[in-house]
Every structure is written in structure tokens, then in C-alpha cells.
Design a protein around this motif. Structure first.
Motif, PDB file in Angstrom:
ATOM      1  N   GLY A 106       0.951  -1.136   0.004  1.00  0.00           N
ATOM      2  CA  GLY A 106      -0.124   0.196   0.197  1.00  0.00           C
ATOM      3  C   GLY A 106       1.050   1.291   0.135  1.00  0.00           C
ATOM      4  N   TRP A 107       2.109   1.104  -0.273  1.00  0.00           N
ATOM      5  CA  TRP A 107       2.988   2.455  -0.341  1.00  0.00           C
ATOM      6  C   TRP A 107       3.064   3.068  -1.644  1.00  0.00           C
ATOM      7  CZ3 TRP A 107       6.807  -0.680   2.938  1.00  0.00           C
ATOM      8  CH2 TRP A 107       6.410  -0.880   4.098  1.00  0.00           C
ATOM      9  N   LEU A 108       2.825   2.066  -2.793  1.00  0.00           N
ATOM     10  CA  LEU A 108       2.807   2.547  -4.065  1.00  0.00           C
ATOM     11  C   LEU A 108       1.485   2.334  -4.796  1.00  0.00           C
ATOM     12  CD1 LEU A 108       6.433   1.332  -5.693  1.00  0.00           C
ATOM     13  CD2 LEU A 108       5.634   3.770  -4.787  1.00  0.00           C
ATOM     14  N   ASP A 109       1.183   3.088  -5.828  1.00  0.00           N
ATOM     15  CA  ASP A 109       0.190   2.776  -6.562  1.00  0.00           C
ATOM     16  C   ASP A 109       0.507   2.922  -7.977  1.00  0.00           C
ATOM     17  OD1 ASP A 109      -2.259   2.067  -7.185  1.00  0.00           O
ATOM     18  OD2 ASP A 109      -3.336   3.838  -6.573  1.00  0.00           O
ATOM     19  N   TYR A 110      -0.213   2.454  -9.099  1.00  0.00           N
ATOM     20  CA  TYR A 110       0.279   2.495 -10.339  1.00  0.00           C
ATOM     21  C   TYR A 110      -0.781   2.647 -11.074  1.00  0.00           C
ATOM     22  CZ  TYR A 110      -1.408  -2.464 -11.255  1.00  0.00           C
ATOM     23  OH  TYR A 110      -1.965  -3.496 -11.281  1.00  0.00           O
ATOM     24  N   ARG A 111      -0.757   3.177 -12.271  1.00  0.00           N
ATOM     25  CA  ARG A 111      -1.564   3.236 -13.631  1.00  0.00           C
ATOM     26  C   ARG A 111      -0.913   2.956 -14.676  1.00  0.00           C
ATOM     27  NH1 ARG A 111      -0.401   7.284 -16.766  1.00  0.00           N
ATOM     28  NH2 ARG A 111       0.917   9.229 -16.092  1.00  0.00           N
ATOM     29  N   TRP A 112      -2.086   2.365 -15.679  1.00  0.00           N
ATOM     30  CA  TRP A 112      -1.461   1.982 -16.968  1.00  0.00           C
ATOM     31  C   TRP A 112      -1.418   2.741 -18.011  1.00  0.00           C
ATOM     32  CZ3 TRP A 112       0.327  -2.837 -17.318  1.00  0.00           C
ATOM     33  CH2 TRP A 112      -0.142  -3.891 -16.522  1.00  0.00           C
ATOM     34  N   GLU A 113      -0.343   2.762 -18.755  1.00  0.00           N
ATOM     35  CA  GLU A 113      -0.254   3.873 -19.705  1.00  0.00           C
ATOM     36  C   GLU A 113      -0.034   3.050 -21.095  1.00  0.00           C
ATOM     37  OE1 GLU A 113       1.222   7.823 -19.028  1.00  0.00           O
ATOM     38  OE2 GLU A 113       2.306   7.759 -20.791  1.00  0.00           O
ATOM     39  N   GLU A 114      -0.656   3.604 -22.400  1.00  0.00           N
ATOM     40  CA  GLU A 114      -0.382   3.122 -23.644  1.00  0.00           C
ATOM     41  C   GLU A 114       1.196   3.348 -24.039  1.00  0.00           C
ATOM     42  OE1 GLU A 114      -1.770   0.545 -25.341  1.00  0.00           O
ATOM     43  OE2 GLU A 114      -3.449   0.546 -23.767  1.00  0.00           O
ATOM     44  N   SER A 115       1.924   2.328 -24.603  1.00  0.00           N
ATOM     45  CA  SER A 115       3.253   2.717 -25.040  1.00  0.00           C
ATOM     46  C   SER A 115       3.468   2.366 -26.566  1.00  0.00           C
ATOM     47  CB  SER A 115       4.069   1.789 -24.149  1.00  0.00           C
ATOM     48  OG  SER A 115       5.447   1.698 -24.701  1.00  0.00           O
ATOM     49  N   LYS A 116       4.111   3.110 -27.216  1.00  0.00           N
ATOM     50  CA  LYS A 116       4.432   2.922 -28.779  1.00  0.00           C
ATOM     51  C   LYS A 116       5.215   2.048 -29.045  1.00  0.00           C
ATOM     52  CE  LYS A 116       3.326   7.675 -30.380  1.00  0.00           C
ATOM     53  NZ  LYS A 116       3.733   8.544 -29.320  1.00  0.00           N
ATOM     54  N   SER A 117       6.311   1.692 -27.975  1.00  0.00           N
ATOM     55  CA  SER A 117       7.282   0.794 -28.262  1.00  0.00           C
ATOM     56  C   SER A 117       7.092  -0.432 -27.375  1.00  0.00           C
ATOM     57  CB  SER A 117       8.600   1.308 -27.838  1.00  0.00           C
ATOM     58  OG  SER A 117       8.485   1.867 -26.467  1.00  0.00           O
ATOM     59  N   GLY A 118       5.701  -0.911 -27.187  1.00  0.00           N
ATOM     60  CA  GLY A 118       5.696  -2.293 -26.498  1.00  0.00           C
ATOM     61  C   GLY A 118       4.159  -2.194 -25.797  1.00  0.00           C
ATOM     62  N   PRO A 119       4.346  -3.348 -24.952  1.00  0.00           N
ATOM     63  CA  PRO A 119       3.068  -3.304 -24.108  1.00  0.00           C
ATOM     64  C   PRO A 119       2.716  -2.472 -23.114  1.00  0.00           C
ATOM     65  CG  PRO A 119       4.323  -5.292 -23.791  1.00  0.00           C
ATOM     66  CD  PRO A 119       5.268  -4.386 -24.526  1.00  0.00           C
ATOM     67  N   PRO A 120       1.512  -2.161 -22.841  1.00  0.00           N
ATOM     68  CA  PRO A 120       1.171  -1.128 -21.634  1.00  0.00           C
ATOM     69  C   PRO A 120       2.283  -1.191 -20.547  1.00  0.00           C
ATOM     70  CG  PRO A 120      -0.791  -2.135 -22.221  1.00  0.00           C
ATOM     71  CD  PRO A 120       0.033  -2.888 -22.956  1.00  0.00           C
ATOM     72  N   ARG A 121       2.336   0.239 -20.126  1.00  0.00           N
ATOM     73  CA  ARG A 121       3.254   0.194 -19.000  1.00  0.00           C
ATOM     74  C   ARG A 121       2.598   0.607 -17.808  1.00  0.00           C
ATOM     75  NH1 ARG A 121       8.000   4.200 -21.703  1.00  0.00           N
ATOM     76  NH2 ARG A 121       9.341   2.593 -22.613  1.00  0.00           N
ATOM     77  N   LYS A 122       3.510  -0.009 -16.632  1.00  0.00           N
ATOM     78  CA  LYS A 122       2.925   0.645 -15.118  1.00  0.00           C
ATOM     79  C   LYS A 122       3.713   1.849 -14.930  1.00  0.00           C
ATOM     80  CE  LYS A 122       1.630  -3.931 -13.209  1.00  0.00           C
ATOM     81  NZ  LYS A 122       1.886  -4.925 -12.152  1.00  0.00           N
ATOM     82  N   TYR A 123       3.119   3.034 -14.549  1.00  0.00           N
ATOM     83  CA  TYR A 123       3.565   4.159 -13.880  1.00  0.00           C
ATOM     84  C   TYR A 123       3.237   3.964 -12.669  1.00  0.00           C
ATOM     85  CZ  TYR A 123       5.549   5.964 -18.334  1.00  0.00           C
ATOM     86  OH  TYR A 123       5.992   5.997 -19.373  1.00  0.00           O
ATOM     87  N   TYR A 124       4.537   3.895 -11.794  1.00  0.00           N
ATOM     88  CA  TYR A 124       4.242   3.936 -10.426  1.00  0.00           C
ATOM     89  C   TYR A 124       3.959   5.486  -9.728  1.00  0.00           C
ATOM     90  CZ  TYR A 124       4.822  -1.026 -10.451  1.00  0.00           C
ATOM     91  OH  TYR A 124       4.621  -2.409 -10.721  1.00  0.00           O
ATOM     92  N   LYS A 125       3.470   5.547  -8.381  1.00  0.00           N
ATOM     93  CA  LYS A 125       3.431   6.728  -7.727  1.00  0.00           C
ATOM     94  C   LYS A 125       3.382   6.518  -6.390  1.00  0.00           C
ATOM     95  CE  LYS A 125      -1.063   8.403  -8.089  1.00  0.00           C
ATOM     96  NZ  LYS A 125      -2.059   7.471  -9.087  1.00  0.00           N
TER      97      LYS A 125
END
Lengths: 119, 525
Positions: A74-93
Motif C-alpha cells: 500500500g505504499w505505491l500505486d500505479y496506473r496503466w499507460e499505453e506505449s508505442k514501443s511495447g505493451p502498456p506500461r505501469k507508472y508508479y507513484k
């Protein structure tokens, strides 16, 4: 970041044993990851890039279990973001809990470095 | 020219050289082994696969469509060796390092369910991938089996036992190496290595002396041991395959017999002998369906257990621990229920044999005659032509049984008579008596001829409880009887002055004297 790197390099320069170096990296990796994420949302390879430049990480692989663990805690969370150079990426915050934890860890770290340096 | 293999990594399609494909699979296998006890293992693997896809993607261009070994190695350098995935909490184990090295060498095909391309659970697709045939073959086979019911059970067992190929590593393993002579040799060697390691590990635990002996094996001896170990492994796999086939066949047979069993009540004569026999002795309060359900439950448990064991140990199916527990539980419960019903039935059946009672009828014979002919003839009652030939015959709701015996004794009175003693057993004297009363037999008297039907009959609901009929011909002194050849199987302990053995007495003429029955002539006068 700026205050850690010299300390770590200082220690490493004097230890010169690969094993001890690896052990220490492992010990602070969690703190380092949280610090990088605090600067802004980060993708795994952003994280690994930043850590590699700081000579705190050798391979990316180490990050994946760590990120999942921090996320599950529960210290980090992420959201998905589409990527041109591969599968969708997880961006952590950082989550709010994560911020509080990081503050506490920062204090711990500074106390630790002071304690070590005072010897 | 090189062969390429298509894989799906993080939802993207890649063409890989064969050796690159082997290495990626081995790598992901080793990573999985390293992470298998880490919480969120699946998520971590998915992240790694996505990253791998990204790294591969960076190397692709219109001029380069295929990922080769060098790109794979570069990606592995970026991501790190499997040991690096330890998260600082779990230390890399010797097992991981070993399995990675092993997996690098080759990738043996494993049985997985093809969850992506499956219609139901991917069982057929997985089997097809394992045996390198078109999935349609297995689908048609299961559909055909479905009609008998066995396919349904088999499918669910396989569904529960075989893990689905979810990660790339598993998907690769599902379509792993072909079986070539070279691969068999490799697998033999590897099997031997593994066995040797296991033996040595065991020896270390047992005693240092054994360990010394194991490590002291000479090179030549060791090679032989290894070769034998490998052969044993292959033999086991072949046996396992046939065992599975056998189980499938047994399952089908059981279901066929069982379904016939259920429809049996409408047509007795189509039933199997075993069914007919069981039916005749069953506790009277229980129906045949109960026995069948018990039998199916008991056998099903064994089938489930053996199938799972064969899949695990000969086909190396990696059955998840949770499924394994589930399989064990189902198997034991199923068999236990079946056996308990059997035991209860057995006890109840035994109790119904506890008491004995008899029913006696004396039939007077026509006066004025002194010469008699005793014959056994096929029962005049209606016996179906295609009866069950086990001594018991079923017809509608009556049971026919060849439980008759013949005897000849001296009559104390001056008139001849035929005494019929019918015996039966039952749970109490009254039951036994009622069962004896319900036994029908067939005696025809005409002139000097006494014809006894070879079968007695009683209601099927009475069950077989030792019912039998003994016909004793009481002859006054001076009367004679010709025992027809047909009597030979039924004469039972007939006292005679010649001490002749019962079957031989048939076909001869006998005279009752003061001293007893004596041979009068070798044939009918």
C-alpha cells in the motif's frame, strides 16, 4: 538522491568487496526506489535508469519483486499507460501512506549514516 | 534457413529463432522457480514478460523481424540472472541455479492445458500439443466419449489435474521439444543425473558410509547406473501412458456396464452375468442402483487417484498443491462412500442368511403300481431362451435356480410317496419360512413316470437366500425305480447296498428291499 550517493560511494570505495556492496545495495534499494518515485510518476525502466546511473542497481530484475511488494503493502500505486514501443506500461507513484513511510525512512537513513560516520 | 517460433509476450507477437525461443523459455522457467514462494509471483512474472516484450521490440525494424539469441541474451543482461530476482528476502537457492542450467540445456515438453485456444478448459488443446496432433482429434474423441459419460468424468479429472499454461514459459513448455533420438538420449542422461543427485542427497542424510560408497562409484559403473536410471524413467513413462489408456478403458467399461445396469429392470435378459448375480443376492431392502452408485463411487476414487499419480510422476504434470489436495480429498471421499455402502450391504446381506426354515409337502403316488421311473426334465415354467447361464435364471420378476436334489428312501408305510422339502434362509424364522413357502417347483406325475423340473423359482424380491428343494422318493419294499440318465447331476447321497457313487446310479434300475436300495438291472427292463 544527492545526499545518498556520496555517502554510498564513500562507503563502497573503502570496502571494495563486491559482496558487502551487494548487501548494502539490497538494504537501501527500497528507500532509493521510494525516493525516485517521489520525484514523479516513474516507469520501471525510468527507475532502473536512475538507479543504475547512481550505481545503486546492476540489473532491472531486482526491481520487479520489490515494486510488487511495495504496491501490495500500500505504499505505491500505479496506473496503466499505453506505449508505442511495447505493451502498456505501469507508472508508479507514492500513496499517502508511502509518503509518510518515506519521511520516516529518510530520518532513519540520516540517523544511520550519521551513526556510521561518527565511528 | 532457420525455423522460427511465434510467441506471445505481454500481448505482443514475436518471431523467435528456435534457440532464442528455448533460451527465453528456460529463462522464464528459472525466474518462476526463483519467485515461486514470493507473494504476487504471477504479477511479477507478467511485469517481467511485458518488459521483455519491450526490450525485444526495441530491436525490431522493417529489416529485422526475428529475435535471435543475441537479442535474448542482451535482454537477459538488462533484466538480470534469475538469482537477481530474489528481492533481498529470499536467497537464491541451489535448486534454482541448477534448474536454470538444466533448462538452458533443453526444454522437455510438458503437459499443460491450452487455456488460450481451448473451447472449455483447454484439455484437448493441451493433449494435442503434447502429442503433436491436431486438437480436433482429441475434441472429437472426448465428444464421442461424452455420450457414454466417461468423457465427462475424464475431462473434469484432467481439467482439475493439469495446470493451465498461463505464462510464456509454460506455453513454451507446452509446445516443447520434439521427441527425437537425440532428445531421448539427453533426457536419459538428465534423468540419470537427477536420480544420482537424489540418491546422493538421500545418502548424505542416511550415513556418511553410504555417501562414500555413492561418490566412490567408478566412472564406468556410474555410466551404467545412469543409463539404467534413464531407461527406467522412460519405461515408467511408457507404462504410465498405457496405464492411463487402461484407466480410460476401464472407466468406459464401467460406465457402459453401469448404464446397462440401470436400464436392466426393463429387460432382465440383456443384463450382464455379474449384474444378475449381484441382483439375486442384494439385501432385499436395497435396490440395484445403490450397489451401482457405491461401485462407481469406489472405483471412481481409485481412478482419480491413479490418474493424478500417473500424470504427476510419469508425465511430470506440475499439479498445483491446492488442486492436489482437492484431488486427494475427492478420491478418498468417493472411495470411502462406496466402500461404506458395500460394507453396510454386506452386513445386511449376511444377516438375511441368519435363520433357516423349511416347507414340506408329501405327494402321494398312484396306488397299484410297483415300478417307477424318475426323470429330471427342463422346467415346464416359462424360461426365457436367452437366459443368463450361471445357474440362476431371471424371468420377469421371478428368479430361477437349479437348486434341486434327489434321494430315494424306504417308505415306512406301504404306499409310495414323493416328499418335497423346500428350505430357505432369512433374517428371522418367519422370513425364512415365508421365503420357503414362496418357492415353486415342478413335479409331474403320469402313470409310472415321476418328472421333476430341474429348476425351482421364487420371486426376485425374496433374493437368493439359500433356497433349495430336496425331492425324496419313499418306496415300500418290493417297489422298483428306474433312475433316468437325466437324474445323474441331481442324485444326492442316495444310500444303496452297492455303495455306488451317486452320478453312476443314473441309467440303472433299482429295487427297494428290506435291507435297502439295491441294484436290480444295469438298464431298464
Amino acid at each position: 538522491m544527492c545526499c545518498i550517493v556520496p555517502n554510498i560511494n564513500y562507503i563502497f570505495a573503502n570496502m571494495n568487496t563486491e559482496n558487502a556492496r551487494a548487501q548494502m545495495r539490497k538494504g537501501v534499494l527500497e528507500l532509493c526506489v521510494l525516493r525516485v518515485v517521489r520525484k514523479g510518476e516513474a516507469y520501471t525502466s525510468d527507475l532502473s535508469e536512475a538507479l543504475k546511473q547512481a550505481d545503486l542497481l546492476v540489473v532491472e530484475g531486482t526491481l520487479y519483486p520489490l515494486l510488487t511488494r511495495l504496491k501490495n503493502a500500500g505504499w505505491l500505486d500505479y496506473r496503466w499507460e499505453e506505449s508505442k514501443s511495447g505493451p502498456p506500461r505501469k507508472y508508479y507513484k507514492l500513496t499517502e501512506n508511502g509518503e509518510r513511510l518515506l519521511d520516516a525512512l529518510d530520518q532513519e537513513w540520516n540517523a544511520f549514516v550519521n551513526a556510521v560516520n561518527s565511528l | 534457413m532457420k525455423k522460427t517460433i511465434d510467441i506471445n509476450l505481454g500481448g505482443m507477437l514475436f518471431h523467435l529463432d528456435e534457440d532464442a525461443y528455448q533460451r527465453v523459455g528456460a529463462y522464464l522457467d528459472a525466474v518462476r522457480a526463483q519467485l515461486k514462494h514470493v507473494e504476487g509471483c504471477e504479477e511479477i512474472i507478467a511485469d517481467i514478460e511485458a518488459r521483455l516484450a519491450e526490450l525485444f521490440h526495441a530491436h525490431l525494424s522493417p529489416g529485422k523481424q526475428v529475435i535471435s539469441l543475441s537479442e535474448v541474451d542482451a535482454a537477459i543482461r538488462t533484466l538480470g540472472q534469475p538469482e537477481d530476482f530474489g528481492d533481498g528476502e529470499s536467497q537464491p537457492t541451489a535448486e534454482t541455479a541448477q534448474s536454470y542450467g538444466e533448462a538452458y540445456e533443453k526444454r522437455i515438453r510438458r503437459l499443460y492445458r491450452d487455456v488460450e485456444n481451448g473451447f472449455v478448459g483447454g484439455v484437448c488443446g493441451g493433449l494435442a500439443a503434447y502429442f503433436r496432433v491436431d486438437p480436433v482429434i482429441f475434441r472429437v474423441l472426448f465428444l464421442l466419449l461424452l455420450f457414454s459419460g466417461a468423457g465427462f468424468i475424464a475431462y473434469f479429472i484432467l481439467w482439475a489435474a493439469i495446470p493451465g499454461a498461463r505464462t510464456t514459459a509454460e506455453k513454451l513448455a507446452m509446445r516443447g521439444e520434439d521427441i527425437t533420438l537425440d532428445n531421448i538420449k539427453k533426457s536419459v542422461e538428465e534423468e540419470a543425473q537427477r536420480m544420482k543427485a537424489r540418491f546422493q542427497a538421500g545418502a548424505e542424510e542416511v550415513s556418511p558410509a553410504v555417501k562414500r560408497a555413492a561418490s566412490g562409484l567408478g566412472g564406468a559403473t556410474r555410466n551404467i547406473v545412469e543409463a539404467i536410471g534413464g531407461l527406467v524413467a522412460i519405461v515408467f513413462r511408457v507404462i504410465g501412458f498405457f496405464l492411463l489408456l487402461g484407466i480410460a478403458a476401464a472407466g468406459i467399461a464401467l460406465i457402459v456396464v453401469a448404464t446397462n445396469g440401470f436400464s436392466f429392470e426393463s429387460d432382465w435378459t440383456q443384463g450382464t452375468p455379474i449384474f444378475a448375480m449381484a441382483m439375486t443376492v442384494l439385501p432385499s431392502s436395497m435396490s440395484m442402483s445403490v450397489l451401482w452408485l457405491a461401485t462407481i463411487a469406489a472405483v471412481l476414487g481409485i481412478v482419480i487417484e491413479i490418474t493424478a499419480l500417473v500424470l504427476r510422476y510419469t508425465f511430470r504434470v506440475d499439479i498445483p498443491r491446492a488442486s492436489w489436495r482437492w484431488i486427494h480429498g475427492t478420491a478418498i471421499l468417493s472411495s470411502l462412500v462406496g466402500v461404506i455402502i458395500w460394507v453396510v450391504m454386506g452386513i445386511q446381506m449376511g444377516l438375511e442368511f441368519r435363520e433357516e426354515a423349511r416347507h414340506i409337502e408329501a405327494i402321494p403316488l398312484a396306488e397299484g403300481r410297483t415300478e417307477w421311473v424318475l426323470t429330471v426334465a427342463p422346467n415346464a415354467l416359462n424360461i426365457p431362451d436367452n437366459h443368463v447361464s450361471l445357474g440362476e435364471f431371471l424371468d420377469g420378476l421371478d428368479l430361477y435356480y437349479d437348486g434341486i436334489a434327489l434321494d430315494v428312501k424306504q417308505s415306512m408305510r406301504q404306499v409310495p410317496s414323493l416328499e418335497c422339502v423346500v428350505e430357505s434362509r432369512g433374517s428371522n424364522r418367519r422370513e425364512a419360512r415365508l421365503k420357503a413357502d414362496r418357492v415353486q417347483y415342478d413335479v409331474t406325475l403320469e402313470g409310472d413316470s415321476i418328472v421333476v423340473g430341474d429348476l425351482i423359482s421364487f420371486p426376485l424380491d425374496d433374493r437368493f437366500r439359500g433356497q433349495n428343494a430336496r425331492f425324496t422318493l419313499y418306496l415300500p419294499v418290493g417297489h422298483s425305480v428306474y433312475l433316468d440318465e437325466s437324474c445323474s447331476d441331481y442324485l444326492d447321497d442316495v444310500d444303496n447296498l452297492q455303495n455306488m457313487y451317486d452320478p453312476r446310479m443314473a441309467g440303472k434300475l433299482w429295487l427297494m428291499t428290506e435291507e435297502g436300495l439295491t441294484l436290480y438291472a444295469e438298464s431298464r427292463l
